[in-house]
Design a protein around this motif. Structure first.
Motif, PDB file in Angstrom:
ATOM      1  N   GLN A 217       8.387  -9.035   4.973  1.00 27.96           N
ATOM      2  CA  GLN A 217       8.948  -7.802   5.519  1.00 27.96           C
ATOM      3  C   GLN A 217      10.197  -7.366   4.762  1.00 27.96           C
ATOM      4  O   GLN A 217      10.974  -8.194   4.277  1.00 27.96           O
ATOM      5  CB  GLN A 217       9.271  -7.970   7.001  1.00 27.96           C
ATOM      6  CG  GLN A 217       8.034  -8.128   7.879  1.00 27.96           C
ATOM      7  CD  GLN A 217       8.354  -7.966   9.349  1.00 27.96           C
ATOM      8  OE1 GLN A 217       9.481  -8.207   9.796  1.00 27.96           O
ATOM      9  NE2 GLN A 217       7.359  -7.544  10.125  1.00 27.96           N
ATOM     10  N   THR A 218      10.350  -6.051   4.663  1.00 27.10           N
ATOM     11  CA  THR A 218      11.546  -5.437   4.094  1.00 27.10           C
ATOM     12  C   THR A 218      12.061  -4.404   5.087  1.00 27.10           C
ATOM     13  O   THR A 218      11.339  -3.455   5.417  1.00 27.10           O
ATOM     14  CB  THR A 218      11.232  -4.758   2.745  1.00 27.10           C
ATOM     15  OG1 THR A 218      10.680  -5.728   1.844  1.00 27.10           O
ATOM     16  CG2 THR A 218      12.492  -4.160   2.142  1.00 27.10           C
TER      17      THR A 218
ATOM     18  N   THR B 153       2.126  -8.091  -2.724  1.00 25.77           N
ATOM     19  CA  THR B 153       3.243  -7.236  -2.320  1.00 25.77           C
ATOM     20  C   THR B 153       2.913  -5.785  -2.635  1.00 25.77           C
ATOM     21  O   THR B 153       2.058  -5.489  -3.477  1.00 25.77           O
ATOM     22  CB  THR B 153       4.540  -7.638  -3.050  1.00 25.77           C
ATOM     23  OG1 THR B 153       4.332  -7.551  -4.469  1.00 25.77           O
ATOM     24  CG2 THR B 153       4.942  -9.062  -2.695  1.00 25.77           C
ATOM     25  N   TRP B 154       3.608  -4.868  -1.975  1.00 28.01           N
ATOM     26  CA  TRP B 154       3.423  -3.443  -2.203  1.00 28.01           C
ATOM     27  C   TRP B 154       4.681  -2.686  -1.810  1.00 28.01           C
ATOM     28  O   TRP B 154       5.568  -3.220  -1.130  1.00 28.01           O
ATOM     29  CB  TRP B 154       2.216  -2.914  -1.415  1.00 28.01           C
ATOM     30  CG  TRP B 154       2.325  -3.098   0.075  1.00 28.01           C
ATOM     31  CD1 TRP B 154       2.936  -2.272   0.982  1.00 28.01           C
ATOM     32  CD2 TRP B 154       1.805  -4.190   0.843  1.00 28.01           C
ATOM     33  NE1 TRP B 154       2.833  -2.769   2.255  1.00 28.01           N
ATOM     34  CE2 TRP B 154       2.136  -3.944   2.204  1.00 28.01           C
ATOM     35  CE3 TRP B 154       1.090  -5.346   0.528  1.00 28.01           C
ATOM     36  CZ2 TRP B 154       1.773  -4.814   3.229  1.00 28.01           C
ATOM     37  CZ3 TRP B 154       0.730  -6.214   1.550  1.00 28.01           C
ATOM     38  CH2 TRP B 154       1.072  -5.944   2.878  1.00 28.01           C
ATOM     39  N   GLN B 155       4.749  -1.446  -2.255  1.00 26.41           N
ATOM     40  CA  GLN B 155       5.824  -0.543  -1.879  1.00 26.41           C
ATOM     41  C   GLN B 155       5.281   0.490  -0.900  1.00 26.41           C
ATOM     42  O   GLN B 155       4.102   0.854  -0.951  1.00 26.41           O
ATOM     43  CB  GLN B 155       6.397   0.165  -3.111  1.00 26.41           C
ATOM     44  CG  GLN B 155       6.991  -0.773  -4.152  1.00 26.41           C
ATOM     45  CD  GLN B 155       8.247  -1.459  -3.655  1.00 26.41           C
ATOM     46  OE1 GLN B 155       9.037  -0.875  -2.899  1.00 26.41           O
ATOM     47  NE2 GLN B 155       8.445  -2.701  -4.075  1.00 26.41           N
ATOM     48  N   LEU B 156       6.138   0.960  -0.020  1.00 27.45           N
ATOM     49  CA  LEU B 156       5.711   1.965   0.945  1.00 27.45           C
ATOM     50  C   LEU B 156       5.368   3.269   0.238  1.00 27.45           C
ATOM     51  O   LEU B 156       5.951   3.611  -0.796  1.00 27.45           O
ATOM     52  CB  LEU B 156       6.810   2.209   1.978  1.00 27.45           C
ATOM     53  CG  LEU B 156       7.259   0.979   2.785  1.00 27.45           C
ATOM     54  CD1 LEU B 156       8.357   1.375   3.763  1.00 27.45           C
ATOM     55  CD2 LEU B 156       6.083   0.354   3.521  1.00 27.45           C
TER      56      LEU B 156
ATOM     57  N   ILE C  74      -0.021   3.232  -0.020  1.00 30.29           N
ATOM     58  CA  ILE C  74       1.001   2.339  -0.548  1.00 30.29           C
ATOM     59  C   ILE C  74       1.060   2.484  -2.069  1.00 30.29           C
ATOM     60  O   ILE C  74       0.167   3.063  -2.699  1.00 30.29           O
ATOM     61  CB  ILE C  74       0.703   0.877  -0.174  1.00 30.29           C
ATOM     62  CG1 ILE C  74      -0.650   0.455  -0.761  1.00 30.29           C
ATOM     63  CG2 ILE C  74       0.747   0.684   1.326  1.00 30.29           C
ATOM     64  CD1 ILE C  74      -0.907  -1.024  -0.688  1.00 30.29           C
TER      65      ILE C  74
ATOM     66  N   ARG D 117       9.679  -3.783   8.005  1.00 34.64           N
ATOM     67  CA  ARG D 117       8.322  -3.266   7.790  1.00 34.64           C
ATOM     68  C   ARG D 117       7.569  -4.152   6.798  1.00 34.64           C
ATOM     69  O   ARG D 117       8.152  -4.700   5.855  1.00 34.64           O
ATOM     70  CB  ARG D 117       8.366  -1.822   7.280  1.00 34.64           C
ATOM     71  CG  ARG D 117       8.916  -0.873   8.335  1.00 34.64           C
ATOM     72  CD  ARG D 117       8.460   0.548   8.081  1.00 34.64           C
ATOM     73  NE  ARG D 117       9.206   1.197   7.015  1.00 34.64           N
ATOM     74  CZ  ARG D 117       9.048   2.485   6.691  1.00 34.64           C
ATOM     75  NH1 ARG D 117       8.161   3.231   7.344  1.00 34.64           N
ATOM     76  NH2 ARG D 117       9.761   3.023   5.729  1.00 34.64           N
ATOM     77  N   ASN D 118       6.269  -4.283   7.023  1.00 33.96           N
ATOM     78  CA  ASN D 118       5.446  -5.158   6.188  1.00 33.96           C
ATOM     79  C   ASN D 118       5.335  -4.600   4.769  1.00 33.96           C
ATOM     80  O   ASN D 118       4.892  -3.466   4.564  1.00 33.96           O
ATOM     81  CB  ASN D 118       4.044  -5.297   6.781  1.00 33.96           C
ATOM     82  CG  ASN D 118       4.055  -5.966   8.140  1.00 33.96           C
ATOM     83  OD1 ASN D 118       4.993  -6.695   8.475  1.00 33.96           O
ATOM     84  ND2 ASN D 118       3.021  -5.728   8.933  1.00 33.96           N
ATOM     85  N   THR D 119       5.723  -5.426   3.797  1.00 32.61           N
ATOM     86  CA  THR D 119       5.614  -5.040   2.388  1.00 32.61           C
ATOM     87  C   THR D 119       4.944  -6.133   1.556  1.00 32.61           C
ATOM     88  O   THR D 119       5.014  -6.106   0.323  1.00 32.61           O
ATOM     89  CB  THR D 119       7.000  -4.742   1.798  1.00 32.61           C
ATOM     90  OG1 THR D 119       7.852  -5.893   1.988  1.00 32.61           O
ATOM     91  CG2 THR D 119       7.624  -3.524   2.452  1.00 32.61           C
TER      92      THR D 119
ATOM     93  N   TYR E   2       3.223 -12.172   7.099  1.00 33.99           N
ATOM     94  CA  TYR E   2       3.685 -10.988   6.377  1.00 33.99           C
ATOM     95  C   TYR E   2       5.061 -11.209   5.748  1.00 33.99           C
ATOM     96  O   TYR E   2       5.890 -11.971   6.253  1.00 33.99           O
ATOM     97  CB  TYR E   2       3.754  -9.782   7.314  1.00 33.99           C
ATOM     98  CG  TYR E   2       2.406  -9.154   7.601  1.00 33.99           C
ATOM     99  CD1 TYR E   2       1.760  -8.393   6.636  1.00 33.99           C
ATOM    100  CD2 TYR E   2       1.792  -9.330   8.839  1.00 33.99           C
ATOM    101  CE1 TYR E   2       0.527  -7.810   6.902  1.00 33.99           C
ATOM    102  CE2 TYR E   2       0.558  -8.753   9.109  1.00 33.99           C
ATOM    103  CZ  TYR E   2      -0.073  -7.993   8.129  1.00 33.99           C
ATOM    104  OH  TYR E   2      -1.290  -7.428   8.391  1.00 33.99           O
TER     105      TYR E   2
ATOM    106  N   TYR F 137       2.169  -0.967   8.165  1.00 34.69           N
ATOM    107  CA  TYR F 137       1.083  -1.346   7.259  1.00 34.69           C
ATOM    108  C   TYR F 137       0.587  -2.751   7.580  1.00 34.69           C
ATOM    109  O   TYR F 137       1.373  -3.649   7.899  1.00 34.69           O
ATOM    110  CB  TYR F 137       1.546  -1.287   5.799  1.00 34.69           C
ATOM    111  CG  TYR F 137       1.791   0.117   5.297  1.00 34.69           C
ATOM    112  CD1 TYR F 137       0.750   0.876   4.784  1.00 34.69           C
ATOM    113  CD2 TYR F 137       3.063   0.679   5.357  1.00 34.69           C
ATOM    114  CE1 TYR F 137       0.967   2.165   4.325  1.00 34.69           C
ATOM    115  CE2 TYR F 137       3.295   1.962   4.901  1.00 34.69           C
ATOM    116  CZ  TYR F 137       2.236   2.704   4.387  1.00 34.69           C
ATOM    117  OH  TYR F 137       2.459   3.983   3.940  1.00 34.69           O
TER     118      TYR F 137
END
Length: 312
Positions: free
Chosen positions: A206-207, A173-176, A157, A210-212, A204, A186
């Motif tokens: 989600q964006t 938070t994080w980016q893929l 990530i 998907r979990n972000t 979670y 993730y």
């Protein structure tokens, strides 16, 4: 005339007394002790102790997201030794660290947080001091070991970031990862001392499905100690590399804005600004305030002036 040496000895020293023989007219032989100083030699016992370094040094991963244990056993030659204090000097670091962390301990185990994406190395030596060493510190050689997880892919990530809002809840938070395949999933796990095992996030962010990110509540017991996080990825098409982070919650606090802000101007054209501390769990003694003033006269782009205790 002649010289005769009379010797007397004690446990650790010898005294030598010199006598001179004199012949008298009668022909009799007598001994006359001259007032000469005695020659004393003090012999202190010498301690020459050698012993092996600690044995079976190892770094153990108990599955606590980067919290590793460094363990060792005492050298066999010291198991029956008494009248001496046995301590250990431990040094450890991760790849890229400029300095070693150093710990002195009488225990045979020590735990700390590490970045599992890096190689960890540790070394330990025995320190012996007491009556058995004539109160001098004697050191053994070092024994070394290393630890590193097997390579687990490259699609980590990016831009991981956490904020402990108002000292009440944590949001991470994080980016893929750039190389993450379309179906990558993730998950975030966390652990701190007091938990029996790592716990998965239950809320979670989600964006696009998907979990972000993750929201965590009720973390009072985790304050002022290491908080370990792992964001792990899974995919059917490729292996994803987990990311590990260790931080302390009180260093990530973002309080709410002050409340009940009021501004008044006195008859002497002095500006008085007053407010109340923000609601929430942030301790008041941990808060500092910044005051900014502006005179815009309808100009929204007018500059702001930062004020302090001496004025604006």
């Amino acid at each position: 005339m002649c010289w005769e040496v009379a010797e007397s000895a004690c446990k650790h020293e010898k005294h030598y007394v010199f006598h001179r023989n004199r012949f008298k007219n009668t022909g009799a032989l007598s001994k006359l002790q001259l007032p000469m100083p005695s020659l004393a030699i003090s012999m202190e016992p010498t301690f020459l102790i050698t012993f092996e370094p600690p044995r079976n040094l190892q770094i153990i991963d108990p599955g606590l997201l980067g919290h590793l244990y460094i363990e060792w056993q005492p050298p066999p030659s010291l198991l029956t030794l008494d009248q001496c204090t046995i301590k250990y000097k431990l040094k450890y670091r991760s790849t890229g660290d400029a300095d070693w962390k150093v710990v002195f301990t009488k225990k045979l185990k020590y735990g700390d947080g590490f970045d599992l994406s890096k190689r960890t190395e540790a070394k330990v030596q025995t320190l012996l001091e007491g009556h058995c060493t004539n109160e001098s510190e004697v050191k053994s050689d070092w024994t070394h070991t290393t630890f590193q997880l097997p390579s687990q892919g490259k699609a980590q990530i990016r831009d991981f970031h956490c904020v402990y809002y108002n000292w009440e809840h944590l949001t991470c938070t994080w980016q893929l990862g750039q190389l993450a395949p379309p179906g990558a999933r993730y998950e975030l796990y966390y652990w701190y001392e007091g938990l029996d095992h790592a716990v998965q996030c239950s809320d979670y962010i989600q964006t696009h499905g998907r979990n972000t990110g993750c929201n965590l509540q009720n973390l009072r017991q985790a304050e002022y100690i290491d908080f370990n996080v792992c964001v792990n990825g899974s995919s059917e098409s490729t292996q994803l590399r987990p990311s590990y982070f260790t931080f302390r919650l009180q260093n990530l606090v973002k309080p709410s804005p002050p409340e009940k802000l009021s501004v008044s101007i006195s008859a002497y054209e002095e500006i008085h600004v007053a407010w109340s501390p923000p609601a929430g769990g942030t301790p008041p003694h941990c808060l500092d305030y910044e005051v900014q003033l502006t005179e815009h006269d309808g100009d929204a782009d007018a500059p702001w002036t930062v004020c302090d205790a001496h004025g604006c």
